[in-house]
Design an enzyme around this catalytic site. Sequence first.
Site, PDB file in Angstrom:
ATOM      1  N   ASP A 109      -9.150   3.495  -2.543  1.00  0.00           N
ATOM      2  CA  ASP A 109     -10.174   3.785  -1.461  1.00  0.00           C
ATOM      3  C   ASP A 109     -11.279   4.368  -2.160  1.00  0.00           C
ATOM      4  O   ASP A 109     -11.513   5.699  -2.496  1.00  0.00           O
ATOM      5  CB  ASP A 109      -9.283   4.982  -0.712  1.00  0.00           C
ATOM      6  CG  ASP A 109      -8.156   4.219   0.195  1.00  0.00           C
ATOM      7  OD1 ASP A 109      -8.000   3.088   0.308  1.00  0.00           O
ATOM      8  OD2 ASP A 109      -7.346   5.124   0.535  1.00  0.00           O
ATOM      9  N   ASP A 145       0.990  -1.076   0.128  1.00  0.00           N
ATOM     10  CA  ASP A 145      -0.003  -0.035   0.193  1.00  0.00           C
ATOM     11  C   ASP A 145       0.982   1.319   0.222  1.00  0.00           C
ATOM     12  O   ASP A 145       2.099   1.201   0.211  1.00  0.00           O
ATOM     13  CB  ASP A 145      -0.807   0.116   1.278  1.00  0.00           C
ATOM     14  CG  ASP A 145      -2.058   1.020   1.322  1.00  0.00           C
ATOM     15  OD1 ASP A 145      -2.389   1.384  -0.102  1.00  0.00           O
ATOM     16  OD2 ASP A 145      -2.412   1.374   2.352  1.00  0.00           O
ATOM     17  N   GLU A 204       2.515   5.040  -4.307  1.00  0.00           N
ATOM     18  CA  GLU A 204       2.513   6.130  -5.084  1.00  0.00           C
ATOM     19  C   GLU A 204       3.883   6.792  -5.627  1.00  0.00           C
ATOM     20  O   GLU A 204       4.174   7.165  -6.575  1.00  0.00           O
ATOM     21  CB  GLU A 204       1.355   6.924  -5.001  1.00  0.00           C
ATOM     22  CG  GLU A 204       0.182   6.346  -5.188  1.00  0.00           C
ATOM     23  CD  GLU A 204      -0.222   5.594  -4.142  1.00  0.00           C
ATOM     24  OE1 GLU A 204      -1.118   4.351  -4.487  1.00  0.00           O
ATOM     25  OE2 GLU A 204       0.062   5.736  -2.960  1.00  0.00           O
TER      26      GLU A 204
END
Length: 981
Positions: free
Chosen positions: A657, A489, A492
């Site tokens: 999300d 997770d 980015e």
Amino acid sequence: MGIPRTWGGVLGGLSAFCAIAQAQTSTPSPTSSASAQFTVPAEANFAPAVIPNIKDPQAVDAQTVCPGYTASNVQQTSSGFTASLALAGNSCNVYGTDIDALSLTVEYQREDRLHVSIVPTHIGAENATHYIIPPGYLAEAEVEESNVVSGLEFSWTNDPSFGFEVTRKSTKDVLFSTKGTKLVFENQFVEFKSSLPENYNLYGLGESIHGFKLGNNYTKTFYAADAGATVDINVYGAHPFYLETRYFTEGADGKLTLVTSDETSPNSNYTSLSHGVFSRNAHGQDILMQEDSITYRALGGSIDLYFFPGPSQPEVTKSYLTTVGLPAMQQYWTFGFHQCRWGYKSWAELEDVVNNYTHFEIPMETIWTDIDWMLRYRDFENDPEGFDDESSKGFIQRLHDSGRHYVPIIDSAIYIPNPEDLEDAYPVFERGNEAGAFLTNPDGSIYVGAVWPGYTVFPDWLAEGTEQWWIDEMVRYHQTTGYDGAWIDMSEISSFCVGSCGSNNLTLQPVHVPFALPGEPGNPVLIYPEGFNKTNATEAAFASSARASWSSAYPTTSATSSASYVRTTPTPGVRDVNYPPYAINNVKGPLAVAAISPNATHADGTLEYDMHNLWGHGILKATYNALSAISPDARPFILGRSTFAGSGSYAAHWGGDNWSNWPSMIFSIPQALSMSLLGIPMFGADTCGFADNTDMELCNRWMQLSAFFPFYRNHNIIGAISQEAYRWSSVIDASKTAMAIRYQLLPYMYTLFYHAHTKAETVMRALAWEFPHDPSLANADRQFMLGPSIMVIPVLEQGATSVNGVFPGLIEGEEVWYDWYNNTAIPVPSQANTTIPAPLGHIPVYARGGSVLPLQQAALTTRDARNSPWDILVALAKDGSATGKLYLDDGVSVTPDATLHAEFKVENRKLETIIEHGGWVEENSLRNVTIWGVEKTKSPIKFNGKVVSAKNVHFNGDKHTLVVSLSSASAWTGKGWSLEW
């Protein structure tokens, strides 16, 4: 898991960049009355605003001021030619410094691939990464040596400046043309533009929360962002590939005429031709889809284009995926149902969840943990309060004994300890620092951002020792807690402050993130879906009262927009990476907000500016190698958030999300279809929604929809209501109904993935791909195909008891569709858009005529389902034919020792199988063969030439259904078997 929408008052409006290594001097603010922990101030993620170029009224159009280039010095090669490009006039330096001399290379690499490369003529070692992706970081396309007979043709002109066209040889259709436009190539800005036909059908260019067909008034921005799954912004990944499909009518003379209108005639004969374009550029960029053109505007990199002629979607997909990497083969258990949430507090609570699924007889394969398992949110350290090391062993052993699995989240940032506090030691960081594994500032000091643990550092995937350090840490943690896969997770990569905000503040560690976590004062009450009160009146009244109470206690303020923006002017020979002169349409504004700063530096001198969109790919590769080190013979299972072209070779992906509302459920379908096209077939959404509260009706419908996605997981945020499938009686029933079909279809789904892994076939499919001669399906994204044989038409609207669906080819008499539940062919409707009854708890599912589907029995785990008897379902086509395939292996091994391939074929009322044994011995018996669409039978019915007892034959003439009970334990041991009726 990133920043939920309900925290938008803190992070949603940020648009700034501060100086590197800025000290935070705010007064320490407690996170609660019982804590004096320092909180990173919200200002740490603020800085001067930028206005995206596409929205800037002062923006200069490079096409009007730049001279373009002139081609010369053409040299033939064994696979194409090279040429020199020189600036055709005075430098414009509109958004950077013009590159005077470029090198063009055209390569006919394979029959199905044309490569066009334009790079600066003189690329020194010191600036090579400005323009090219580091060798070995991404898959390199295999190239045929010479004498390629290509389906494409490249041509060029210098009138009025250099431009080129790519044409399909067979039809002379121009697929890509920059002629009549200017090529702009600067050190921080690359622009080229191609014409497109009117009302073009363009797909891909992920990752986006957008309709499946991209449309002609849309800008796709590539800059990986922890932004939440919000419509029409840049989110987690970058996949600069598109598929274009063009529809034609064919005249009596065989000439094709392009269809440019959205209006099509049901009586016309259409054909379609598809092609693909891949721009292998990882820099931040905008891609503008306008009425009659597509324009690429990148902040760096080279022009590195691959063209794939198709002419069908499956052929384009195969060409693309053999270029960037075929999808990873998944373990069989990963196709079971997965349960997760942010907020599970202990191994004991996880075990309660598992036991509840068993109690309510709902299939559940894998239990997941979000960041709750970590000690102070630090990777590879269990929290002794609830997740102690010793208890993990017994829990995981019991989980494995029941045929189930465990997957933890692993975050991308690493906590950096307080240098003045010996008790704050963190060996994971110390070992990584010793290996030189972390990104630095330009001055060589370690780069320190802020994520969940507080101030953090970030792995540098270009540093020599980083991957081995990561492997070692994952292996070490596995020895403590025997996890079965990895959930990557925040990759980015996300940071909650701008620049190296922790450099001068490490003695404050551990610090709190710059916003309130769920459950802390200042964090808002989560909302329910729109229309919630219609079907949940009592709960809705309570929620409304609670929110009103919260609003009076915690009044909100909205962020004000700034009328002044930072605009930078190019300096010759200098790159301003923090504020590039061209501002892309980044959701966060400046590139450094909520992400690592662009001037963070890799070990080889490469700046994060040049690698940002590739960071997530690097951690997936490293994690793949780590799991391979843990279990060398087993296929790694990885769920990753940030991806790039080719990441599907390593990992699955989820939609990020999303929100607990109906639009998020709707958009999960085009998102899944896009990711399937882009080579990540193992995709699913956070079922029932991640942020905010779900409700019974939404969760009911969503659990059924996701049952037909390859990756099937329920996951939601801490502080929201619990949404496990057993929380509502109607959701229990709806889930069990859909899961029963899913688990029966597991062999079919597994076979689809084998073909994706070996042949680049898609798993979830758009109707436009399966029925390419029907232009009316070009934008269909509210229903979908699972492989070639299963069609799903979900209910996507609150309060609906029916759904409109399309049955391709039915009106024309080309197809037969069978209702899964009543086993009969649906009647031919009077119009294409058909209303289908769908009360709550029912999801319409159809089998396509002409299909043979090998099925096993539904069970609570994939292990038990895999050890159950076989049924063969035959759905006959209009002419009485059908085909199907089955692939079997141990469901685990990278290179299985034993396999089985079966092909099924039906003609003239006879089902024949051909079985190729690769050493696999299938011990489960063949129980039944069910045939839909049988008009009549002959007597006697024979299995392998022998008469089947009449008591084992059941024919329903009204439903045209034949069931033959066999109970044959030896059906899979020979070269094949047959059934005649």
